[in-house]
Design an enzyme around this catalytic site. Sequence first.
Site, PDB file in Angstrom:
ATOM      1  N   ASP A 137       4.243   1.005   0.914  1.00 14.44           N
ATOM      2  CA  ASP A 137       5.807   0.658   0.799  1.00 14.44           C
ATOM      3  C   ASP A 137       6.095  -0.863   1.088  1.00 14.44           C
ATOM      4  O   ASP A 137       5.640  -1.468   2.082  1.00 14.44           O
ATOM      5  CB  ASP A 137       6.489   1.573   1.479  1.00 14.44           C
ATOM      6  CG  ASP A 137       6.303   3.080   0.973  1.00 14.44           C
ATOM      7  OD1 ASP A 137       5.646   3.253   0.179  1.00 14.44           O
ATOM      8  OD2 ASP A 137       6.940   4.150   1.469  1.00 14.44           O
ATOM      9  N   HIS A 170      15.929  -2.934   0.207  1.00 16.25           N
ATOM     10  CA  HIS A 170      15.526  -2.015   1.018  1.00 16.25           C
ATOM     11  C   HIS A 170      16.588  -1.423   2.066  1.00 16.25           C
ATOM     12  O   HIS A 170      16.672  -1.668   3.210  1.00 16.25           O
ATOM     13  CB  HIS A 170      14.091  -2.506   1.928  1.00 16.25           C
ATOM     14  CG  HIS A 170      13.437  -1.371   2.399  1.00 16.25           C
ATOM     15  ND1 HIS A 170      13.794  -1.073   3.681  1.00 16.25           N
ATOM     16  CD2 HIS A 170      12.575  -0.581   2.078  1.00 16.25           C
ATOM     17  CE1 HIS A 170      12.875   0.042   3.954  1.00 16.25           C
ATOM     18  NE2 HIS A 170      12.107   0.140   3.138  1.00 16.25           N
ATOM     19  N   HIS A 177       2.033   0.662   4.543  1.00 11.69           N
ATOM     20  CA  HIS A 177       2.754  -0.356   4.397  1.00 11.69           C
ATOM     21  C   HIS A 177       2.160  -1.416   3.749  1.00 11.69           C
ATOM     22  O   HIS A 177       1.305  -1.901   4.521  1.00 11.69           O
ATOM     23  CB  HIS A 177       3.907  -0.757   5.405  1.00 11.69           C
ATOM     24  CG  HIS A 177       5.123   0.576   5.574  1.00 11.69           C
ATOM     25  ND1 HIS A 177       4.514   1.369   6.456  1.00 11.69           N
ATOM     26  CD2 HIS A 177       6.127   0.779   5.100  1.00 11.69           C
ATOM     27  CE1 HIS A 177       5.719   2.267   6.344  1.00 11.69           C
ATOM     28  NE2 HIS A 177       6.582   1.918   5.713  1.00 11.69           N
TER      29      HIS A 177
END
Length: 422
Positions: free
Chosen positions: A50, A105, A196
């Site tokens: 992510d 985000h 991530h």
Amino acid sequence: MKRNWRWLGIGAAGGLAVYYLVPYLGMQLANFGVVRQSSGALPEMGLTFDDGPDPACTPAILDALRAHGAHATFFVVGERALAYPELIARIQREGHELASHGMHHRHAWLRSPWAVAADLRASVATLQRLASLRPTFFRPPHGGYTAATWWVLRRERLTAAHWSLEAHDWHREFLPEDVVERVLYHAEPGRVVVMHDGGPGGPVTAKILPQLLEELSGRGYQIKPLGQLHGLQASSPRGVLRRIWELIVDDTFDRINDVDFLTEPAYGMFRLARSRFSGPAVTLSDGRVVRPGDSVAELHVHSRRLVAAVRHNPVRAFRMVRQSITDVARMMRDNPKYRDAPLLFAVTPFHDLVDLLGFQVRDLDSRVFYLRMQAFTVYLRWLYASPASRKPTHPKMIYIERDQLLSRYLSAEVPEAVTSGN
Ligand SMILES: [Zn+2]
């Protein structure tokens, strides 16, 4: 007048509950309608990254994936994708899956409903423009849902994607080696891991990924994008119960009974423990008798793995069981805790083919114990939705003598005691 205000208050509270609370409880916490792991029938796992792309971390992550022939899913942030289109091109070129993590985000709770919808649509349009593809999956920033998220997902025909294992690569108190340990400890066929390639977790993941991929492939796992996992599943009420059961009951049982896990390899089906013999007395081939209450070794089945494997391919499941019993035999031979256990036994409804594995089958002699085990089996079959759940179930005792187990499964191996030089 006063009454009107009260109704207004109740209406507002109801509206907020529908907009925030229901999606929060249903989607974010319980994962209803949100895919979170695959069927677990194959030795595969999904790695997802992510918050990227990020020029400092994404290339190293792509290098590691390429070196291991692994393919993953990248939940990219639209504005970052626009900033680094060459990374989007590389992710796509190297056979990974692109998915949406929103345009910006930001948590959906901090935005208006129309901003939530516009953000998601903009991220889809960005991927369409940069990579000429419509993503299948969306993962909301910070995992936050509102009714607007739910609505726009349906309109855009996107599937919400969660995870079933959080690597905690962003966590300040986790050292890189803790992240590796955590993922390996919880690794299971079908798990979807969230990591991530951007933000604070990015550098950690870029650092540990080569080692993690090495270990996972050593355990027999294949790493695939979400879209290629076998039978990707959303949570059902039964799935939620299953998670609670595994977290609370299984874990407590394992701790109390000092259980050894043999589920590290992707084919692993068993756990092993010292326990008191509960079956009818058995006379061993050397004349010794093992009676109820004697200390023996007990085999515990990993129900979820076994049911998923059998449903997918019974022949392959049988091979996995045989492979896993070899690990059991090795532990019985090498771990001092099991050296004086005269036999290995289990009480199980899965006794159809065990004679092929060298086990003997006995009826249970205690009616009460039989009925208790039968009720437990019916429950487990329901919990794991075994295809055989409508067939009558007859738990029996299966056992194999220690020497027979060792000679049958390990005769080709040199025992550790001999190699360590006496
Ligand atoms: Zn994120």
